[in-house]
Design a protein around this motif. Structure first.
Motif: not given
Length: 862
Positions: A150-163, A703-711
């Motif tokens: 991992i380089q300085r100034g960057e992050v690696w994140v889970d797919a569920v966080l992106l969604r 993907n649809a279920v993971d997007n329920l965090v928006q509701l």
């Protein structure tokens, strides 16, 4: 001088016996024994070390030290001085958000685009064991952290966080006071574990960037870790072990060593069962080897009693005869041990090579210990199971030349058999790895010997009755009658043959049934529809809405989505034990101190959860006058709790007391929601609570279920599919190992059957010669031989099937702890398989007997 003379005489006898073919069976038995022990030992050692190596990839290092505050910096310095690989990390829950204005959800409510995450800051090289799988767009790839950190100034994140935040790789993420570039999407991270703190979406960042965020403050619930790994050499492993022992003595409160057992409970059952089953296979191989040695020694005694009697007539003392025989056997043991060890190494190398494509990584190279263990085991088996025959041989009187009789069995012979059984028991214990497993297998085999003897006596009497009746008709009936007469005539030989066939078949049937049920239990523990999503922090007024949202998604995609089962969760701190205050200082165990020092996740239920098993006490009685609770067995052992103890939990300022009335065992590999403490509903239903649930989401709805965090922005939705895939991967490798070892045990069993029949070849050769001299036809004798072997094998198979059912039940309930069902078809397979094995092994061991010219055989008879 006398010893040298005995040694020279032993070598001359060995050479004479070799040229005469007298050592074929005994040497073959020793080779089979050593090949069985060495090949199983080598393959088991490689598989276990391979599984242990892969297990360290799930932990991320060979050793991890964790604490709730910064660790002693001297430990990292000492690791560097010992040339160990090391890195530091710190992880804690935090909020991540998208830079920019707030967002409105479907109901028009404005909220910041933020999410609770598990922030993990690490130095270069994480993980020290294993790899990370990331995705750049739609392309997945494995990353070697030492080459692409991992380089300085960057992050690696889970797919569920992106969604959930509607982000993509290449955009920015706000962490505290600093913005970071999202470089990769994490698809797989082995060392993450299954704790609730790690269920939030993961964010990996550089350790050096953490101060810029301003997130790590005094009072933060952070976990500091030091990750250590050796350099894959014996010297480096020694340095790591020494440092581990030093750190263990210096651990303070809040610090601990993390291993696969205490860090990954969902993997514990799978690996424990794997080790137990590999130990079972090695145990059965050791018993089969002991049986082969005993049969070979028996035939050696029968073939040499004339020669020993003549030497005694010529003045050779019993002591000198004993020295000669022991030296000859020692030479046979060394020769057979060398050949067997090489054969065992070749067998395991061939099996590993043939299945190389099944393993994602190569297995470790064989170590020296399995060879040493096989040689020691083979020597003990040879000494123990040859000693009874040798005792009878060197006790032969010179008059045996005239009397044509072996000496009677003495108390020394009985003692020798006892020593042999004790040596075999010790060997079985060493290969099984635990006393309980060794005891069950040995009990089954010793019980089998006793049952074989009793049934053999009964069968002899029954055959006497049948053979006394006149059977007439087709030639096959006449052959059948002669086969019965032959069995009744050779009582001891037939009993020995039934025991040998039965023991071999018992091992094979037991191994086959246990293997099938064990694999079924593994698959049942993590079925294809096992939960792959956890939802946390659902409130009471959100349950119906969340269920409706899931139901609507399923209907929209025309996918069957089962309704989730919600589990209430109440936070409470253990404050009293039997009405007395309880403090962390009351315990010496660091884990016990942590349990008392933190809050428990409590729950309530009127019924016992399906994936829980009561091991003590009884479930809640609605009419009980006292409040009740149920506790998990591991917590009970750690805190020293027992049935009848009263626990008090502080829940939001109110102390709730209840008496322990049951202790449960949890199935961590079920991927279901588990609680250490459960109470009846009337005790906790009115307490402040949230809900959590585990449910299965088909791939089209992921993907649809993971997007329920928006509701439902307050909830945390966790993808546990990666954890299930880890369990599945380990079980896949274990299954392949089991199948390989099963095939080898099957081959070893067939060789033992061959040895059992070969031991009676000489006597049968003489009988056939006499019968042919009296006019018997060769074809009729051949049919009679097949009938005799079919009857003997069928009886052995039926007895073995009966014992296999009993031993299988004991193994299932006492050792492996899975459901067991009696299988009637085992008797059919045992009887038919025993008859076929008897005919096949009889043809292999006794071929050529009927066709041998009678005159040639009679000339060799005295």
């Amino acid at each position: 001088m006398a010893m040298m003379h005995s040694f020279n005489l032993a070598l001359r006898m060995l050479w004479r016996d070799w040229r005469a073919g007298e050592l074929t069976l005994l040497l073959s038995a020793v080779v089979v024994a050593m090949a069985a022990l060495s090949s199983v030992g080598l393959l088991t050692d490689r598989l276990q070390r391979g599984l242990a190596r892969d297990a360290t990839q799930l932990v991320g290092a060979d050793l991890v030290i964790s604490g709730d505050r910064p660790l002693n910096p001297d430990w990292a310095i000492q690791a560097q001085a010992a040339h160990l690989r090391s890195l530091q990390s710190v992880g804690f829950p935090s909020m991540a958000q998208v830079p920019g204005p707030d967002t409105e959800n479907a109901s028009g409510t404005s909220y910041p685009r933020s999410k609770l995450v598990s922030l993990f800051a690490t130095e270069v090289g994480y993980p020290l064991r294993g790899q990370l799988k990331v995705a750049d767009g739609s392309t997945e790839r494995l990353i070697d952290p030492s080459k692409e950190p991992i380089q300085r100034g960057e992050v690696w994140v889970d797919a569920v966080l992106l969604r959930s935040l509607n982000l993509a790789v290449g955009q920015s993420l706000q962490l505290g006071e600093q913005q970071f570039l999202i470089r990769h999407e994490i698809r797989y991270e082995g060392p993450r574990g299954a704790g609730f703190a790690n269920f939030a979406p993961r964010v990996l960042m550089r350790f050096e960037d953490l101060p810029k965020t301003g997130l790590l403050q005094l009072g933060s619930r952070a976990t500091w870790r030091l990750w250590l790994a050796h350099q894959d050499s014996n010297e480096s492993q020694g340095h790591l072990l020494a440092l581990k022992q030093q750190i263990e003595r210096a651990l303070e409160r809040g610090q601990r060593l993390e291993t696969l057992e205490n860090g990954r409970p969902e993997m514990r059952n799978a690996l424990e069962r794997a080790e137990q089953f590999l130990g079972l296979v090695a145990t059965l191989a050791a018993l089969l080897a002991a049986l082969a040695i005993a049969l070979g020694a028996q035939r050696f005694m029968q073939r040499h009693w004339d020669a020993c009697a003549v030497m005694r007539c010529l003045g050779l003392s019993q002591q000198a005869l004993a020295q000669i025989l022991l030296l000859e056997f020692a030479t046979i043991g060394c020769l057979g041990g060398g050949l067997g060890s090489m054969l065992g190494w070749g067998i395991q190398a061939a099996l590993v090579s043939l299945t190389a494509t099944l393993w994602q990584t190569s297995l470790p190279a064989p170590s020296l210990w399995p060879f040493v263990q096989a040689w020691l085991g083979g020597a003990l088996l040879l000494l123990g199971f040859a000693l009874p025959a040798l005792l009878r041989l060197w006790q032969i009187s010179p008059l045996a030349v005239l009397r044509r009789a072996l000496p009677n069995r003495s108390a020394r012979v009985g003692l020798a058999w006892l020593i042999a059984i004790l040596l075999a028991s010790g060997l079985v214990w060493s290969y099984a790895g635990q006393l309980k497993l060794a005891g069950i297998v040995l009990g089954a085999f010793l019980g089998g010997l006793g049952l074989f003897a009793l049934v053999g006596l009964f069968v002899m009497q029954l055959i006497r009755y049948i053979s006394a009746r006149r059977l007439s008709g087709q030639p096959a009936l006449s052959a059948f009658q002669r086969a019965l007469n032959s069995i009744a005539r050779r009582r001891q030989e037939t009993a020995l043959q039934i025991a040998a066939l039965g023991m071999g078949l018992l091992a094979l049937l037991l191994l086959g049934m246990t293997r099938t049920d064990l694999l079924d239990a593994w698959r049942a523990a993590t079925p294809t529809d096992a939960p792959n999503r956890f939802v946390i922090n659902l409130q009471n007024d959100q349950l119906d809405a969340f269920s409706a949202a899931l139901r609507e998604l399923g209907q929209r995609q025309q996918v069957n989505l089962a309704a989730p089962r919600y589990n209430p969760m109440i936070r409470g701190r253990l404050v009293t034990l039997n009405q007395q205050p309880i403090l962390p200082e009351d315990y010496r165990s660091e884990r016990a101190q942590r349990l008392v020092d933190r809050e428990f996740n409590l729950s309530y239920s009127a019924t016992l959860p399906q994936h829980n098993q009561l091991v003590a006490g009884k479930w809640f009685d609605p009419s009980a006058p006292q409040a009740e609770l149920s506790i998990e067995t591991g917590i009970a052992q750690t805190l020293g709790l027992k049935l009848g103890d009263t626990l008090g939990f502080d829940i939001a300022g109110t102390v709730v007391e209840a008496r322990i009335t049951s202790i449960r065992k949890l199935r961590w590999d079920s991927m279901q929601v588990n609680f250490f403490v459960i109470m009846p509903p009337h005790l906790l239903a009115e307490q402040p609570q949230s809900h959590l649930s585990a449910f299965y989401v088909p791939a089209p709805l992921a993907n649809a279920v993971d997007n329920l965090v928006q509701l439902f922005p307050n909830i945390t939705l966790i993808d546990t599919g990666a954890i299930a895939r880890q369990v599945e991967e380990v079980l896949r490798k274990v299954t392949q190992a089991v199948e390989l070892l099963f095939l080898f045990a099957l081959a070893a069993g067939v060789l033992v059957l061959y040895a059992a029949l070969l031991s009676s070849r000489d006597q049968r050769l003489q009988e056939v010669a006499l019968l042919r001299t009296l006019g018997a036809r060769q074809r009729h004798l051949q049919v009679e031989q097949y009938w005799e072997q079919a009857i003997t094998g069928g009886l052995a198979g039926l007895i073995a099937a009966t014992l296999a059912q009993g031993a299988g039940w004991a193994l299932a309930h006492v050792v492996f702890e899975f459901a067991w069902q009696f299988k009637p078809w085992v008797w059919l397979i045992g009887g038919a398989g025993g008859a076929l094995c008897g005919i096949g092994a009889g043809w292999l061991a006794l071929r050529g007997i009927v066709s041998t010219p009678p005159l040639l055989t009679l000339r060799t008879m005295n």
